[in-house]
Design a protein around this motif. Structure first.
Motif, mmCIF file in Angstrom:
data_model
loop_
_atom_site.group_PDB
_atom_site.id
_atom_site.type_symbol
_atom_site.label_atom_id
_atom_site.label_comp_id
_atom_site.label_asym_id
_atom_site.label_seq_id
_atom_site.Cartn_x
_atom_site.Cartn_y
_atom_site.Cartn_z
ATOM 1 N N CYS A 7 -40.511 -8.710 9.663
ATOM 2 C CA CYS A 7 -40.251 -7.427 9.878
ATOM 3 C C CYS A 7 -40.106 -7.361 11.509
ATOM 4 C CB CYS A 7 -41.692 -6.753 9.695
ATOM 5 S SG CYS A 7 -41.729 -4.962 10.523
ATOM 6 N N ASN A 54 -40.735 -5.028 13.723
ATOM 7 C CA ASN A 54 -41.597 -4.007 14.440
ATOM 8 C C ASN A 54 -42.833 -4.964 14.912
ATOM 9 O OD1 ASN A 54 -43.902 -2.744 15.011
ATOM 10 N ND2 ASN A 54 -43.255 -0.883 13.576
ATOM 11 N N HIS A 105 -46.304 -4.767 13.795
ATOM 12 C CA HIS A 105 -46.568 -5.392 12.168
ATOM 13 C C HIS A 105 -46.717 -6.835 12.433
ATOM 14 C CE1 HIS A 105 -44.865 -1.765 10.359
ATOM 15 N NE2 HIS A 105 -45.765 -1.536 11.047
HETATM 16 ZN ZN ZN Z 1 -43.434 -3.907 9.462
#
Ligand code: ZN
Ligand code: ZN
Length: 265
Positions: free
Chosen positions: A15, A17, A20
């Protein structure tokens, strides 16, 4: 801190992000410390985990800063390239404008009129007119078999066309008293006069063209007729000389001697 870089740059990017990713390495460190150092007490283990988390955060910040710098460098490079291209375009535009304005400033090659872009409108028409008169002379002389006629025909055509131009202006070809001879000297209506002359010549030229084609057509018809007559005569001779002729045509093996009245019968 090589092992930390491994955390900061995970091979398996699940991921993008950042929150995260951070949650993921926090969880891994919390799981790994008790595995790697099982003998630690509760407080000691928490302290080691916090140290590693701080180091990992520092590594992440370093990576983040490096990436940001690289992105800024790329953007700066693109902006510089764009600016250079724009500057080059401006230079080229200015150069083109200067060249065009220099061209516009050139006087007329033929009459010297200032700022005529090399050739004023009236002189442009005059050049076309002269070219058409010459062409009409060649066209008119084309059906003539004698090349010595060409100069005479061209001179006649020129005199005739220039007379027509003068008549279309209501003045004699020599200009008449107080009127400029053709081509006229510079005056206010010069461009209109030059254009009118061009139109007169265009009409005259197409008439010369039509006449020349008609004459060539008649000549070709006459030549074709002569060929027909000749062929008919040849056939007549051939038939008389060879009434049962099968072996060769006219001009063949018999030579001229065979063209006497038949001797075989
Ligand atoms: Zn994520
Ligand atoms: Zn001119």
């Amino acid at each position: 801190m090589g092992w930390l870089i491994g955390f900061a740059l995970p091979q398996r990017q699940e991921c993008a992000n950042v929150l995260h990713v951070r949650r993921a390495w926090r969880a891994r460190i919390a799981a790994e410390v008790p595995e790697q150092q099982p003998g630690l007490g509760e407080d000691e283990r928490r302290r080691v985990i916090e140290d590693r988390l701080r180091e990992q955060a520092a590594v992440e910040a370093t990576v983040f800063v490096r990436r940001r710098e690289e992105a800024l460098e790329r953007e700066a490079w693109r902006a510089a390239a764009r600016a250079a291209a724009e500057a080059q375009a401006v230079v080229e535009r200015e150069r083109a404008v200067a060249a065009e304005s220099a061209r516009q400033c050139l006087p007329c090659e033929d009459c010297g009129q200032a700022r005529a872009a090399g050739l004023c409108e009236a002189c442009g028409y005059r050049r076309e007119t002269q070219a058409l008169i010459e062409q009409a002379g060649l066209v008119a002389a084309a059906p003539s078999a004698d090349p010595r006629d060409e100069g005479d025909v061209a001179a006649e055509v020129r005199a005739s066309v220039e007379g027509e131009i003068a008549r279309s202006r209501g003045v004699p070809a020599d200009g008449g008293p107080g009127r400029p001879a053709w081509p006229p000297s510079r005056s206010r209506g010069e461009t209109a006069l030059a254009y009118g002359a061009l139109q007169t010549v265009q009409q005259a030229a197409s008439e010369y063209h039509r006449r020349a084609l008609a004459m060539l057509g008649r000549t070709q018809e006459a030549e074709a007729e002569a060929r027909r007559v000749y062929a008919t005569e040849q056939n007549r001779w051939w038939f008389r000389a060879n009434p049962t002729g099968t072996d060769c045509g006219p001009g063949g093996g018999h030579g001229d001697g065979s063209l006497t009245e038949d001797t075989t019968t």
